[in-house]
Write a protein that holds these residues in place. Structure first.
Motif, PDB file in Angstrom:
ATOM      1  N   ASP A  58      -7.009  36.978  25.110  1.00 20.61           N
ATOM      2  CA  ASP A  58      -8.095  36.809  24.336  1.00 20.61           C
ATOM      3  C   ASP A  58      -9.229  36.003  24.916  1.00 20.61           C
ATOM      4  O   ASP A  58     -10.633  36.112  24.398  1.00 20.61           O
ATOM      5  N   ARG A  59      -8.782  35.067  25.736  1.00 17.66           N
ATOM      6  CA  ARG A  59      -9.774  34.217  26.211  1.00 17.66           C
ATOM      7  C   ARG A  59     -10.829  34.820  27.264  1.00 17.66           C
ATOM      8  O   ARG A  59     -10.265  35.681  27.935  1.00 17.66           O
ATOM      9  N   LEU A  60     -12.111  34.762  26.967  1.00 15.28           N
ATOM     10  CA  LEU A  60     -13.075  35.228  27.793  1.00 15.28           C
ATOM     11  C   LEU A  60     -13.163  34.586  29.285  1.00 15.28           C
ATOM     12  O   LEU A  60     -12.914  33.367  29.411  1.00 15.28           O
ATOM     13  N   VAL A 412     -27.324  31.843  22.428  1.00 12.02           N
ATOM     14  CA  VAL A 412     -26.155  31.644  23.506  1.00 12.02           C
ATOM     15  C   VAL A 412     -25.193  30.733  23.095  1.00 12.02           C
ATOM     16  O   VAL A 412     -25.322  29.546  22.416  1.00 12.02           O
ATOM     17  N   SER A 413     -23.931  31.143  23.708  1.00 14.09           N
ATOM     18  CA  SER A 413     -22.823  30.208  23.142  1.00 14.09           C
ATOM     19  C   SER A 413     -22.034  29.999  24.500  1.00 14.09           C
ATOM     20  O   SER A 413     -21.578  30.883  25.301  1.00 14.09           O
ATOM     21  N   VAL A 414     -21.742  28.617  24.746  1.00 17.40           N
ATOM     22  CA  VAL A 414     -20.933  28.309  25.857  1.00 17.40           C
ATOM     23  C   VAL A 414     -19.543  28.123  25.185  1.00 17.40           C
ATOM     24  O   VAL A 414     -19.005  27.170  24.654  1.00 17.40           O
ATOM     25  N   ASP A 415     -18.492  28.988  25.703  1.00 18.41           N
ATOM     26  CA  ASP A 415     -17.235  29.196  24.709  1.00 18.41           C
ATOM     27  C   ASP A 415     -16.588  30.266  25.470  1.00 18.41           C
ATOM     28  O   ASP A 415     -16.906  31.356  25.848  1.00 18.41           O
ATOM     29  N   PHE A 416     -14.993  29.996  25.402  1.00 18.02           N
ATOM     30  CA  PHE A 416     -14.209  31.199  26.007  1.00 18.02           C
ATOM     31  C   PHE A 416     -13.738  31.993  24.919  1.00 18.02           C
ATOM     32  O   PHE A 416     -12.687  32.757  25.140  1.00 18.02           O
ATOM     33  N   TYR A 417     -14.157  31.905  23.571  1.00 19.90           N
ATOM     34  CA  TYR A 417     -13.892  32.772  22.471  1.00 19.90           C
ATOM     35  C   TYR A 417     -14.894  33.511  21.983  1.00 19.90           C
ATOM     36  O   TYR A 417     -15.846  32.730  21.729  1.00 19.90           O
ATOM     37  N   LEU A 418     -14.596  34.566  21.383  1.00 21.68           N
ATOM     38  CA  LEU A 418     -15.432  35.517  20.538  1.00 21.68           C
ATOM     39  C   LEU A 418     -14.881  35.247  19.331  1.00 21.68           C
ATOM     40  O   LEU A 418     -14.055  35.785  18.528  1.00 21.68           O
ATOM     41  N   HIS A 424     -22.244  35.974  16.749  1.00 21.47           N
ATOM     42  CA  HIS A 424     -23.705  36.132  16.621  1.00 21.47           C
ATOM     43  C   HIS A 424     -24.402  36.168  18.150  1.00 21.47           C
ATOM     44  O   HIS A 424     -25.671  36.333  17.841  1.00 21.47           O
ATOM     45  N   ALA A 425     -23.720  35.563  18.832  1.00 21.44           N
ATOM     46  CA  ALA A 425     -24.574  35.177  20.163  1.00 21.44           C
ATOM     47  C   ALA A 425     -25.113  36.457  20.900  1.00 21.44           C
ATOM     48  O   ALA A 425     -24.388  37.493  20.894  1.00 21.44           O
ATOM     49  N   HIS A 426     -26.143  36.335  21.485  1.00 27.20           N
ATOM     50  CA  HIS A 426     -26.526  37.592  22.498  1.00 27.20           C
ATOM     51  C   HIS A 426     -25.879  37.408  23.787  1.00 27.20           C
ATOM     52  O   HIS A 426     -25.580  38.447  24.664  1.00 27.20           O
ATOM     53  N   LEU A 427     -25.289  36.109  24.079  1.00 28.37           N
ATOM     54  CA  LEU A 427     -24.810  35.941  25.563  1.00 28.37           C
ATOM     55  C   LEU A 427     -23.615  34.911  25.348  1.00 28.37           C
ATOM     56  O   LEU A 427     -24.126  33.840  24.510  1.00 28.37           O
ATOM     57  N   ILE A 428     -22.636  35.247  25.733  1.00 21.67           N
ATOM     58  CA  ILE A 428     -21.462  34.231  25.830  1.00 21.67           C
ATOM     59  C   ILE A 428     -21.005  33.687  27.296  1.00 21.67           C
ATOM     60  O   ILE A 428     -20.892  34.497  27.669  1.00 21.67           O
ATOM     61  N   LEU A 429     -21.237  32.171  27.523  1.00 15.98           N
ATOM     62  CA  LEU A 429     -20.906  32.038  28.821  1.00 15.98           C
ATOM     63  C   LEU A 429     -19.538  31.203  28.706  1.00 15.98           C
ATOM     64  O   LEU A 429     -19.702  30.239  28.457  1.00 15.98           O
ATOM     65  N   ILE A 674     -14.602  39.318  15.182  1.00 20.10           N
ATOM     66  CA  ILE A 674     -14.107  38.344  16.152  1.00 20.10           C
ATOM     67  C   ILE A 674     -12.996  38.856  17.196  1.00 20.10           C
ATOM     68  O   ILE A 674     -12.542  39.922  17.042  1.00 20.10           O
ATOM     69  N   GLY A 675     -12.716  38.181  18.047  1.00 20.17           N
ATOM     70  CA  GLY A 675     -12.066  38.735  19.313  1.00 20.17           C
ATOM     71  C   GLY A 675     -10.712  37.920  19.529  1.00 20.17           C
ATOM     72  O   GLY A 675     -10.003  37.810  20.297  1.00 20.17           O
ATOM     73  N   THR A 676     -10.337  37.385  18.403  1.00 18.67           N
ATOM     74  CA  THR A 676      -9.170  36.530  18.567  1.00 18.67           C
ATOM     75  C   THR A 676      -8.100  37.001  17.560  1.00 18.67           C
ATOM     76  O   THR A 676      -7.951  36.846  16.394  1.00 18.67           O
ATOM     77  N   THR A 677      -7.036  37.801  18.038  1.00 15.84           N
ATOM     78  CA  THR A 677      -6.469  38.701  17.401  1.00 15.84           C
ATOM     79  C   THR A 677      -5.294  38.209  16.636  1.00 15.84           C
ATOM     80  O   THR A 677      -4.972  38.630  15.450  1.00 15.84           O
ATOM     81  N   VAL A 678      -4.688  37.070  17.234  1.00 14.65           N
ATOM     82  CA  VAL A 678      -3.561  36.390  16.217  1.00 14.65           C
ATOM     83  C   VAL A 678      -4.380  35.815  15.206  1.00 14.65           C
ATOM     84  O   VAL A 678      -3.802  35.579  14.075  1.00 14.65           O
TER      85      VAL A 678
END
Length: 732
Positions: A58-60, A412-418, A424-429, A674-678
Motif C-alpha cells: 500500500d506504500r505509495l 498537497v501531502s508529503v506522505d507515502f500513504y493514502l 483530501h489532497a490534490h497531489l500526494i508526494l 483510504i488506501g491502507t487495506t490492513v
C-alpha cells in the motif's frame, strides 16, 4: 545470499539498535543489536515490523494526482511544478497566510526533513504553521523556555542512577520512554527496585508501568497540577526544600513557596482522589531519597493544566536538589548540539485569527486549524501542506477537520500513504521509505537517558527517480524562491545534502574537537566506523553553563505560569464552578487515552503482524460504571461528548478508576477513500471524533485530550461500517 545491516529503529523514540538480514530487496530477519551500547539487544514488536513498512504494497512509490477518475500517477517535475504554481496562486489571490502547513511527528524521525523542511516553510512566509507538537508535548517546551531559556532544554530522568522514580501520566514500560528515550525502559525500571530504589506511579489507569511499581495511586484526570502543588506545600511547610548548589543561580523561589502555601494536601485530596496523608507520605519520601526524579508525560501534558503541571514537575525536582545531578532530572549533551542551532523559542508573539490562541516557537495550536479553514474572512486558510501527518485522526474534533479539508482550494501531502487525511489532497508526494535513506537522530539524542550517537546507512537503494523527503522540500523551495541569490543558496543546499550538514554538526559539536576516543574529534567518517553506535557517557551536571536565560539564571516561578494558577484554583477548587460542571448534561465520565506496545499513533495499523489478535480498540470501563449502565463485557457502547460520538466494544476492568473510561487513539480507519487495506480491515473508532477542539490548556494552546467529559450508553444494535477502500469518487 543474505546481507547483514546494522540500523537504528525509527518507529518510536527509543532508538533501539537492530540487526537486519536482507536478501535482495527483502528483509528476511530482524533482531535486536546486542552490541548497541544503548539498547543492548532490546527489541519490541514495532522494530520487528520495520521490514513490513518497506515491503508494504500500500506504500505509495510515485507522485499521485487526484482526478475525477481516481488517483493517477504523475512525474516528479510535473508534480512539483504544479504544487508550486497552486501555492503561489493561492497566496497571490488571498495573501501569504492563506496557505497553512502541518507537520506530523514522524518528521522528527527523519533528519533530512528536519534540516530541509524549514527552508520550504520560510519560502511560504505563512504564519499558519501547525504540527503535532500542540497535541503532545507543547507544555514541556513552555516550561523549559520559561525556566531555562530554551524550548528544547528539557530535563531528562537519569533513569539508570535514580533511587526514587515518580511517574505521572506516563507509561514508559510500553512507550520505552517519551521525551525520555530509554530502550528497554521496563528493564531499567525493574533495575531501580533491584538496587533498593522505589517506583511510584500516579495515573487514572493501573498501567503496565504501574505493574512494575512499588505503589500506584489513582488520580482524577486533569488534577495533576493540584497534586504537585500539594507535594510542594509539604516540602516547603516542613522545611524539606534543599535546592543545593542551584540556589546560587535560581530566582523566584520565594514566589514559588508563596503559591504552594495555598494548596495543602487536605485541599487537594477531595479533587485528586488521593488521600491527604498519602500526599504527605509521598512528599516526604521523595525529599528524603538519596536521589529522586519526577517525570510526567502525555497524561500530564495533554490536559487543561499541562503547562502548569510541567512547570511544577521541574520545580519539584529543583527544590529537592534533584535537578542537574546524578539520579535526578538532568540535561543531555548530544554529539550534534541542536540547542545552539535552533531558536530559543517564543510565546504569544502573535495569535490565531479566529480564537486568538497564542503561538509558541512560531507555531499555532493545531486545535484551531479547522476553524481557520472554515471561518471566512481575511487570512482564511484556503490551501494546506501536510507532511508525515494524519491530523484527521490525531487532532481534537477530527470529524470537523475532516469536513474542513474537503473544502480547501488546494492541498498537497508529503506522505507515502493514502490515509484519512491525505485522501483530501490534490497531489500526494511520497518520499522514500525509512530503509531507503540513511538515518541519524537529531532530536532524540537530545532527550536520551544517556549520551550516545549512531549513524545508520541506507539498507536498500531507492528506486530510480525516487526522491527523499529533503529532495522534495528543496525542490519546492527552489520553485518558490527566485533570483540569483536564491539559486546560489539552493545549489549549496543541494551539494551539501543532509549528511554534509550532519558531518558539520558533528565536527563543530561538543565531541568534535579533541575528544580523546576519536583523536582529532568526532566526525561522520569516524562515526561510520562504529556501526553499533558509540557511548558518550552518562549525563553530567550542565548548569549554569547550559542555561539560555538572558540573566543566566533559573526562573523558578515565571510570571505567565504563576498567573495561570488562578485558573487552576477557579476550575478545580471553586465550589460554584464544581456545581456548574456537575450539572453539564449527562457527561458524567472522564475520557483518557491508552498507549499500546504494537501501535504508534495512527501510523502502525497497516502491518498484519502488529494487527493480529483480538480487537485492541476497546473502551476500558470500570465494572461498577458498567453495571450502572447495564453494559456487559464485549457489548457495543456509544461513547459521546459535546462534539461527537463513536461506537466501540466495552472491556470491563478495574485497572481504570471509577468514573474514568479509556480509549486508545490512532484508530478510525473506517472512512471511505483510504488506501491502507490492513488498517481498513481493523478500523476501530477514533478517540478524536469525541475530543473537543475547544477544550485545551489555555496557557499553552495544547489540546486537552485527557479529562474530556463523556457519557457511555449501551447500543442495542450496531450497523456494520464500510471497511473496504471505496475510492475518492465514492468518498465525494
Amino acid at each position: 545470499m543474505t546481507t547483514t545491516h546494522y540500523r537504528t529503529c525509527t518507529l518510536c523514540e527509543a532508538m533501539c539498535g537492530l540487526v537486519l538480514e536482507t536478501d535482495g530487496g527483502r528483509v528476511v530477519s530482524t533482531r535486536g543489536d546486542a552490541d548497541d551500547p544503548f539498547s543492548r539487544g532490546h527489541i519490541c514488536p514495532k522494530g520487528v515490523a520495520l521490514g513490513d513498512v518497506h515491503a508494504d504494497p500500500d506504500r505509495l512509490r510515485q507522485p499521485m494526482r487526484r482526478t475525477a477518475e481516481g488517483w493517477q500517477p504523475v512525474g516528479w517535475d510535473e508534480a512539483l511544478d504544479e504544487v508550486a504554481e497552486w501555492l503561489r496562486a493561492v497566496q497571490r489571490a488571498h495573501g501569504r497566510d492563506a496557505v497553512a502547513v502541518y507537520q506530523g511527528n514522524p518528521t522528527v524521525h527523519n533528519y533530512g526533513s528536519l534540516l530541509y523542511a524549514p527552508g520550504f516553510i520560510r519560502a511560504l512566509g505563512t504564519r499558519n504553521r501547525f504540527s503535532a507538537t500542540s497535541v503532545d508535548q507543547l507544555p514541556h517546551h513552555l516550561a523549559a523556555y520559561s525556566m531555562f531559556g530554551h524550548q528544547l532544554l528539557i530535563p531528562i530522568p537519569d533513569l539508570d542512577r535514580t533511587d526514587f522514580f515518580l511517574v505521572l501520566g506516563a507509561n514508559p514500560a510500553v512507550s520505552n520512554g517519551s521525551l525520555m528515550s530509554a530502550p528497554d525502559a521496563a528493564g531499567r525500571i525493574k533495575a531501580i527496585r533491584r538496587r533498593g530504589g522505589t517506583v511510584v506511579v500516579i495515573d487514572p489507569r493501573r498501567t503496565e508501568t504501574a505493574a512494575l511499581a512499588d505503589r500506584h495511586h489513582f488520580i482524577r484526570p486533569g488534577t495533576d497540577a493540584l497534586l504537585l502543588l500539594a507535594l510542594l506545600h509539604v516540602i516547603f511547610a516542613e522545611g524539606l526544600e534543599k535546592p543545593g548548589r542551584l540556589a546560587a543561580f535560581t530566582e523566584e523561589l520565594d514566589a514559588a513557596r508563596a503559591v504552594a502555601a495555598d494548596f495543602p494536601p487536605e485541599r487537594a485530596a477531595g479533587v485528586t482522589g488521593i488521600a491527604a496523608e498519602e500526599i504527605r507520605t509521598l512528599a516526604r519520601a521523595f525529599a528524603a531519597a538519596p536521589s529522586a526524579v519526577c517525570y510526567g508525560r502525555c497524561g500530564v501534558s495533554t490536559q487543561e493544566f499541562g503547562g502548569l503541571a510541567h512547570w511544577l514537575i521541574n520545580l519539584l525536582n529543583l527544590v529537592t536538589d534533584n535537578l542537574d545531578r546524578p539520579g535526578g532530572a538532568m540535561f543531555t549533551l548530544p554529539a550534534v548540539d541542536v540547542l545552539k542551532r535552533t531558536g530559543r523559542g517564543s510565546h504569544g508573539r502573535f495569535r490565531s485569527r479566529v480564537r486568538g490562541l497564542p503561538e509558541f516557537g512560531g507555531e499555532l495550536p493545531v486545535a484551531t486549524l479547522a476553524e481557520e479553514i472554515l471561518t471566512p474572512g481575511k487570512g482564511q486558510v484556503r490551501a494546506l501542506v501536510t507532511s508525515a501527518g494524519n491530523p484527521v485522526l490525531s487532532t481534537p474534533n477530527g470529524a470537523q477537520l475532516d469536513r474542513a479539508l474537503a473544502g480547501l482550494e488546494f492541498m498537497v501531502s508529503v506522505d507515502f500513504y493514502l490515509n484519512e487525511t491525505t485522501r483530501h489532497a490534490h497531489l500526494i508526494l511520497p518520499p522514500t521509505g525509512p530503509l531507503e535513506h540513511d538515518h541519524y537522530d537529531l532530536v532524540f539524542y537530545l532527550l536520551s537517558v544517556r549520551n550516545v550517537a549512531r549513524f545508520s546507512p541506507a539498507v536498500f537503494t531507492a528506486a530510480p527517480g525516487a526522491l527523499q523527503d529533503w529532495e522534495i522540500f528543496l525542490g519546492l523551495q527552489q520553485r518558490l524562491e527566485r533570483g540569483a541569490k536564491a539559486r546560489l543558496k539552493h545549489a549549496a543546499l543541494s551539494r551539501l545534502r543532509p549528511h554534509g550538514m550532519l558531518d558539520l554538526g558533528l565536527r563543530t559539536g561538543p565531541y568534535g574537537s579533541g575528544f580523546k576516543p576519536f583523536g582529532r574529534g568526532l566526525s561522520l567518517r569516524r562515526l561510520r566506523k562504529h556501526p553499533h553506535g558509540i557511548d558518550l557517557g552518562p549525563l553530567k551536571p550542565m548548569l549554569p553553563a547550559r542555561l539560555f536565560t538572558k540573566d543566566g539564571k533559573i526562573h523558578a516561578a515565571p510570571a505567565p505560569l504563576l498567573a495561570d494558577v488562578a485558573r487552576l484554583r477557579a476550575r478545580l477548587l471553586d465550589a460554584e464552578t464544581q456545581a456548574r460542571t456537575a450539572a453539564e448534561g449527562a457527561f458524567d465520565l472522564l475520557l483518557i487515552g491508552r498507549r499500546q506496545l504494537r501501535s504508534n499513533n495512527s501510523w502502525m495499523h497497516n502491518y498484519p503482524r502488529l494487527m493480529k489478535g483480538r480487537d485492541r480498540c476497546t473502551l476500558l470501563l470500570h465494572p461498577a460504571d458498567a453495571a450502572a449502565r447495564g453494559v456487559a463485557e464485549g457489548a457495543s457502547v456509544r461513547l459521546s461528548s459535546s462534539v461527537g460520538s463513536v461506537v466501540v466494544p466495552a472491556a470491563l476492568s478495574d485497572e481504570v478508576m471509577p468514573g474514568v473510561v479509556s480509549l486508545p487513539h490512532g484508530f478510525g480507519h473506517g472512512r471511505a477513500g483510504i488506501g491502507t487495506t490492513v488498517a481498513a480491515a481493523h478500523p476501530g473508532a477514533s478517540a478524536n471524533d469525541v475530543t473537543d477542539d475547544r477544550f485545551l490548556d489555555a496557557l499553552t494552546g495544547n489540546a486537552a485530550l485527557n479529562g474530556v467529559r463523556v457519557r457511555v450508553e449501551l447500543v442495542a444494535k450496531v450497523d456494520a461500517a464500510p471497511l473496504a477502500h471505496e475510492g475518492w469518487s465514492a468518498h465525494v
